[in-house]
Design a protein around this motif. Structure first.
Motif, PDB file in Angstrom:
ATOM      1  N   SER A   1     -58.331 -30.901  42.152  1.00  0.00           N
ATOM      2  CA  SER A   1     -56.991 -31.312  42.587  1.00  0.00           C
ATOM      3  C   SER A   1     -55.931 -30.363  42.049  1.00  0.00           C
ATOM      4  O   SER A   1     -56.178 -29.553  41.150  1.00  0.00           O
TER       5      SER A   1
ATOM      6  N   VAL B   1     -64.182 -27.644  44.166  1.00  0.00           N
ATOM      7  CA  VAL B   1     -62.795 -27.893  44.553  1.00  0.00           C
ATOM      8  C   VAL B   1     -62.212 -28.943  43.613  1.00  0.00           C
ATOM      9  O   VAL B   1     -62.823 -29.981  43.366  1.00  0.00           O
TER      10      VAL B   1
ATOM     11  N   ARG C   1     -58.437 -24.528  43.267  1.00  0.00           N
ATOM     12  CA  ARG C   1     -57.450 -25.571  42.965  1.00  0.00           C
ATOM     13  C   ARG C   1     -56.574 -25.764  44.200  1.00  0.00           C
ATOM     14  O   ARG C   1     -55.939 -24.818  44.671  1.00  0.00           O
ATOM     15  N   LEU C   2     -56.565 -26.985  44.707  1.00  0.00           N
ATOM     16  CA  LEU C   2     -55.770 -27.309  45.881  1.00  0.00           C
ATOM     17  C   LEU C   2     -54.289 -27.279  45.551  1.00  0.00           C
ATOM     18  O   LEU C   2     -53.888 -27.417  44.391  1.00  0.00           O
TER      19      LEU C   2
ATOM     20  N   THR D   1     -61.664 -31.330  49.950  1.00  0.00           N
ATOM     21  CA  THR D   1     -61.038 -32.259  49.010  1.00  0.00           C
ATOM     22  C   THR D   1     -61.673 -32.124  47.629  1.00  0.00           C
ATOM     23  O   THR D   1     -62.771 -31.573  47.492  1.00  0.00           O
TER      24      THR D   1
ATOM     25  N   ALA E   1     -53.891 -22.840  48.561  1.00  0.00           N
ATOM     26  CA  ALA E   1     -54.689 -23.181  47.385  1.00  0.00           C
ATOM     27  C   ALA E   1     -54.974 -21.882  46.640  1.00  0.00           C
ATOM     28  O   ALA E   1     -54.717 -20.787  47.148  1.00  0.00           O
TER      29      ALA E   1
ATOM     30  N   VAL F   1     -55.828 -24.236  54.320  1.00  0.00           N
ATOM     31  CA  VAL F   1     -57.026 -24.948  53.858  1.00  0.00           C
ATOM     32  C   VAL F   1     -57.193 -26.218  54.693  1.00  0.00           C
ATOM     33  O   VAL F   1     -56.244 -26.991  54.840  1.00  0.00           O
TER      34      VAL F   1
END
Length: 147
Positions: free
Chosen positions: A140, A138, A32-33, A115, A41, A110
């Protein structure tokens, strides 16, 4: 061929199966960014213990320069905090989740190319010298997990 020969083959096959070492593995990996660019992250996954107890001593992610193991916990004043930990015990045969609100990996610096919707390889290093890898989806910052 004689029945005796088949018995020898069966014993040899059974012995070989018992000698096979089941290594630790990882599954269900996702990243999770951060909501704020430049912040770390978080990486989540489930570890699966092999035939013997070991310790997770490190995680690396392709293109990420630094990854730390962390443990979230509640303080006495009901505040959430995180502590870095150098290793995590992985008992033989256990399934050990790394999930939001508990154990996780923090990914620092990161790269912008990582993305939502992409994947990254997470590599897990164990104290006994073994490694495991898993592809992490990955997502959001607001996502509660991979879809």
């Amino acid at each position: 061929m004689s029945k005796g020969w088949w018995a020898v083959v069966a014993v040899a096959a059974a012995t070989a199966a018992c000698a096979k070492v089941e290594a630790p593995a990882a599954s269900d990996a996702w990243i999770r960014l951060a909501a704020v660019p430049g912040r770390p992250a978080a990486g989540y996954f489930t570890l699966h213990g092999g035939r013997a107890d070991t310790k997770l001593v490190g995680v690396s992610v392709a293109s990420v320069p630094r990854v730390e193991l962390h443990l979230s916990r509640m303080t006495v004043g009901d505040m959430m905090t995180m502590d870095a930990t150098p290793a995590v015990d992985l008992p033989a045969g256990a399934a050990l989740p790394f999930a939001p609100g508990g154990r996780h990996a923090m990914l620092f610096d990161v790269p912008p190319a990582l993305t939502p919707g992409k994947t990254a390889t997470m590599t897990f290093r164990f104290a006994d010298g073994q490694t495991a890898a898993a592809e992490a989806k990955v997502v959001s910052a607001g996502a509660s997990g991979p879809e």
